[in-house]
Design a protein around this motif. Sequence first.
Motif, PDB file in Angstrom:
ATOM      1  N   GLY A  90       0.809  -1.217   0.000  1.00 18.29           N
ATOM      2  CA  GLY A  90       0.000   0.000   0.000  1.00 18.29           C
ATOM      3  C   GLY A  90       0.846   1.273   0.000  1.00 18.29           C
ATOM      4  N   ALA A  91       1.863   1.309   0.871  1.00 20.72           N
ATOM      5  CA  ALA A  91       2.705   2.505   0.969  1.00 20.72           C
ATOM      6  C   ALA A  91       3.449   2.760  -0.346  1.00 20.72           C
ATOM      7  N   LEU A  92       3.955   1.655  -0.955  1.00 14.98           N
ATOM      8  CA  LEU A  92       4.695   1.812  -2.214  1.00 14.98           C
ATOM      9  C   LEU A  92       3.782   2.295  -3.335  1.00 14.98           C
ATOM     10  N   VAL A  93       2.554   1.771  -3.353  1.00 14.54           N
ATOM     11  CA  VAL A  93       1.606   2.219  -4.380  1.00 14.54           C
ATOM     12  C   VAL A  93       1.312   3.703  -4.205  1.00 14.54           C
ATOM     13  N   GLY A  94       1.169   4.137  -2.954  1.00 12.60           N
ATOM     14  CA  GLY A  94       0.936   5.561  -2.702  1.00 12.60           C
ATOM     15  C   GLY A  94       2.102   6.420  -3.171  1.00 12.60           C
ATOM     16  N   VAL A  95       3.326   5.957  -2.877  1.00 12.22           N
ATOM     17  CA  VAL A  95       4.516   6.707  -3.335  1.00 12.22           C
ATOM     18  C   VAL A  95       4.580   6.724  -4.854  1.00 12.22           C
ATOM     19  N   LEU A  96       4.227   5.573  -5.483  1.00 10.27           N
ATOM     20  CA  LEU A  96       4.253   5.504  -6.949  1.00 10.27           C
ATOM     21  C   LEU A  96       3.252   6.486  -7.563  1.00 10.27           C
ATOM     22  N   LEU A  97       2.046   6.548  -6.984  1.00  5.84           N
ATOM     23  CA  LEU A  97       1.053   7.497  -7.491  1.00  5.84           C
ATOM     24  C   LEU A  97       1.518   8.941  -7.305  1.00  5.84           C
ATOM     25  N   ALA A  98       2.179   9.204  -6.163  1.00  5.99           N
ATOM     26  CA  ALA A  98       2.706  10.539  -5.917  1.00  5.99           C
ATOM     27  C   ALA A  98       3.771  10.902  -6.947  1.00  5.99           C
ATOM     28  N   ALA A  99       4.612   9.912  -7.278  1.00  7.10           N
ATOM     29  CA  ALA A  99       5.649  10.156  -8.285  1.00  7.10           C
ATOM     30  C   ALA A  99       5.028  10.437  -9.639  1.00  7.10           C
ATOM     31  N   LEU A 100       3.987   9.652  -9.995  1.00  9.69           N
ATOM     32  CA  LEU A 100       3.309   9.883 -11.280  1.00  9.69           C
ATOM     33  C   LEU A 100       2.691  11.274 -11.328  1.00  9.69           C
ATOM     34  N   THR A 101       2.079  11.691 -10.215  1.00 10.48           N
ATOM     35  CA  THR A 101       1.452  13.019 -10.165  1.00 10.48           C
ATOM     36  C   THR A 101       2.497  14.124 -10.281  1.00 10.48           C
ATOM     37  N   ALA A 102       3.614  13.958  -9.560  1.00  8.53           N
ATOM     38  CA  ALA A 102       4.679  14.966  -9.596  1.00  8.53           C
ATOM     39  C   ALA A 102       5.256  15.105 -11.009  1.00  8.53           C
ATOM     40  N   VAL A 103       5.434  13.951 -11.673  1.00  8.21           N
ATOM     41  CA  VAL A 103       5.967  13.984 -13.037  1.00  8.21           C
ATOM     42  C   VAL A 103       5.007  14.721 -13.970  1.00  8.21           C
ATOM     43  N   ALA A 104       3.703  14.419 -13.848  1.00  2.18           N
ATOM     44  CA  ALA A 104       2.714  15.051 -14.722  1.00  2.18           C
ATOM     45  C   ALA A 104       2.660  16.562 -14.503  1.00  2.18           C
ATOM     46  N   LEU A 105       2.628  16.989 -13.228  1.00  2.00           N
ATOM     47  CA  LEU A 105       2.561  18.431 -12.945  1.00  2.00           C
ATOM     48  C   LEU A 105       3.826  19.156 -13.388  1.00  2.00           C
ATOM     49  N   ALA A 106       4.983  18.566 -13.062  1.00  2.00           N
ATOM     50  CA  ALA A 106       6.252  19.195 -13.439  1.00  2.00           C
ATOM     51  C   ALA A 106       6.387  19.293 -14.948  1.00  2.00           C
ATOM     52  N   SER A 107       5.988  18.228 -15.637  1.00  2.00           N
ATOM     53  CA  SER A 107       6.096  18.213 -17.102  1.00  2.00           C
ATOM     54  C   SER A 107       5.182  19.260 -17.735  1.00  2.00           C
ATOM     55  N   GLY A 108       3.931  19.331 -17.261  1.00  2.00           N
ATOM     56  CA  GLY A 108       2.993  20.287 -17.845  1.00  2.00           C
ATOM     57  C   GLY A 108       3.414  21.729 -17.627  1.00  2.00           C
ATOM     58  N   PHE A 109       3.822  22.054 -16.373  1.00  2.00           N
ATOM     59  CA  PHE A 109       4.224  23.427 -16.088  1.00  2.00           C
ATOM     60  C   PHE A 109       5.511  23.782 -16.827  1.00  2.00           C
ATOM     61  N   ARG A 110       6.427  22.808 -16.908  1.00  2.00           N
ATOM     62  CA  ARG A 110       7.675  23.052 -17.636  1.00  2.00           C
ATOM     63  C   ARG A 110       7.399  23.345 -19.107  1.00  2.00           C
ATOM     64  N   ASP A 111       6.520  22.545 -19.713  1.00  2.00           N
ATOM     65  CA  ASP A 111       6.216  22.751 -21.132  1.00  2.00           C
ATOM     66  C   ASP A 111       5.583  24.115 -21.374  1.00  2.00           C
ATOM     67  N   TYR A 112       4.717  24.552 -20.434  1.00  2.00           N
ATOM     68  CA  TYR A 112       4.120  25.874 -20.589  1.00  2.00           C
ATOM     69  C   TYR A 112       5.191  26.966 -20.523  1.00  2.00           C
ATOM     70  N   LEU A 113       6.088  26.844 -19.542  1.00  2.00           N
ATOM     71  CA  LEU A 113       7.142  27.844 -19.419  1.00  2.00           C
ATOM     72  C   LEU A 113       8.041  27.863 -20.659  1.00  2.00           C
ATOM     73  N   LEU A 114       8.321  26.679 -21.206  1.00  2.00           N
ATOM     74  CA  LEU A 114       9.144  26.609 -22.413  1.00  2.00           C
ATOM     75  C   LEU A 114       8.438  27.276 -23.600  1.00  2.00           C
ATOM     76  N   GLN A 115       7.144  27.001 -23.746  1.00  2.00           N
ATOM     77  CA  GLN A 115       6.390  27.622 -24.842  1.00  2.00           C
ATOM     78  C   GLN A 115       6.383  29.140 -24.691  1.00  2.00           C
ATOM     79  N   ARG A 116       6.174  29.605 -23.457  1.00  2.00           N
ATOM     80  CA  ARG A 116       6.155  31.050 -23.230  1.00  2.00           C
ATOM     81  C   ARG A 116       7.534  31.658 -23.500  1.00  2.00           C
ATOM     82  N   THR A 117       8.572  30.968 -23.061  1.00  2.00           N
ATOM     83  CA  THR A 117       9.929  31.458 -23.316  1.00  2.00           C
ATOM     84  C   THR A 117      10.232  31.482 -24.807  1.00  2.00           C
ATOM     85  N   ALA A 118       9.812  30.418 -25.509  1.00  2.00           N
ATOM     86  CA  ALA A 118      10.055  30.357 -26.953  1.00  2.00           C
ATOM     87  C   ALA A 118       9.348  31.493 -27.673  1.00  2.00           C
TER      88      ALA A 118
END
Length: 635
Positions: A90-118
Amino acid sequence: MTSTATSTASSGAAATAPPDDRTAPTGGPPPAEPARHRVGLRSLLPYLRAYRAVLVTVAVLSLVETVGMLAQPLLVRAALERVGAEQGTGALVGVLLAALTAVALASGFRDYLLQRTAEGMVLTVRRTLVGTLLRLPVAEYDQRRTGDLLSRVGADTTLLRAVVTSGIFESVSSAALIVGSAVAMLLIDPTLFLVTAVALLVGVSTVVGLARRVRGASQEAQDRVGAMTSAVERAVTGVRTIRAAGAEEREARVVDADARAAHAAGLRMARIQAMINPATTTTLQLAFLAVLGVGGSRAASGAMSVGDIVAFLLFLFTLWSPLGRLLQAFTRLQSGLGALHRVEEVTRLPRESAENHADLATSGAGPAAPAIEFHEVGFGYTAGRPILDRVSFTVPRGTRTAVVGPSGAGKSTLLALLERFYDVHAGSIRVEGVDLRSWRRTALRARMGYVEQGAPVLAGTLRDNLLLAAPDASDEDMRRVLAQVNLAEVLTRDPLGLDAQVGEAGVLLSGGEAQRLALARTLLAAPPILLLDEATSALDSRNESTMKQAVDAASRDRTVLVVAHRLATVLDSDQIVVLDHGRVAAVGPHEELLHTSPLYRELASQQLLVAAADAEPAPPAAPGGTSAPSQPKRR
């Protein structure tokens, strides 16, 4: 108030200055092409400096994304081991979901900043490029095609967007993920990693070799697109002339030839890119099959556990996507650098010198000095082909001087030199007692209103055109100057009045109206010196008379130098300068020149101003080949 030419050039003053402000004097033979230089990522740094804080944030988000993606295979392996040991996950699944969420948020915000910078970088490049184009020496425009320059502002700068969004930072983040995945795979099983690495290196070297060819192909394709844009621009701007000449098919064939060349260049780049994707896919599939074959064998022998194989495969999948993105990013980067080369080719050209030295003149030498003095002036647009040869004459203040002569005698060139579109090759020109080259260009042009041949009218409204030279003028001033040149009826035929559209290049106005609008624009600025180049060439006799009255009224308080083809418009000038093959043939008032200058008498006879048989023979010319000039009348 500034002159028309000055205002036009200064409209780009708000543009961001190019990274390095090169200046050079104008004039003489067209400037040589700058030495070819290698354009690399370093060339982008001046445009990205303003976004350093954003780019640091992008780097941090990319790091978060990388760590999150690298943690996922390890968490999966740990979960499989816990399942095998019949322990809770259970704990590992929770950490895995947290990692997936962090990756999705970081990726989306990063892509927006890159588009704005470009987008911001593209805006900066475009402003820099436009600012440079507005400040190039006039000689540069004499040898370049307008459509190609427009293509660099539009199509080439658009390609640079991909350099930032899927080029530089995509490469960096993908490389970090690849390195992290490779290290993890090496730690899991060195033997299996070695097999995978060999398969990947063979394919990657092939893809990189193909991608390097994209840069040259992309630059060639953009060059072809620029040539096609030039051909289209030529056809569209001259569509009335082309249709009147029945030349639509011929012009279409010219554009078609350039379009086909652009098409062929695009296909060459497409063929290269078409080979890259299959090569990338094949490389990754070979690596996957190698892992399945060798990994399955090692698992059967007990050298690896099932969790290790699953984790290794997950890391391979983790490496697979960024490796493909990295190879695509490298391809886009090469394409973008090809476009950047074309942009840099223009921004590195010498510009019309800014002349910021404190010792340059901003005002004249006093009221006693003549308004304009030409002394032994020599000039040619190309080496070995002089247009003006030892031209000397004086324009006293408050007088009107006309320059006449056959076509090609160099009349319009005199005005171009006064505006410092070019610099003299020999001799000197003095304005108000100060050498032309000692004036700041802005101060010089502010003292001279220039109505050039062809009466250019800018797309927009009557107000836009009038305010070009006098941005602070009131509506009353604009109406007054329009009435002065007999354009009041233009205000009444459109309910919008001063806000009435004039069309592209003034197409909604007649030729005479466009010419009078150009004169009104200059008169509104009220400069002390007026330069008129064939200012009445497109007018009928009635409007020519009205225009002449307007010029007469404007001449009472200023100095006028007018280039004229029709002698009838300049008969009452204080002095007339007769130019022939780049030399002064005679100087004097009309009546005197009829008796002293054979060339002037011939011109007057051709224009029915005097009967050739009635003209008295000319006396012998003064030493030096010119008739002795008379002293102009003071006005």
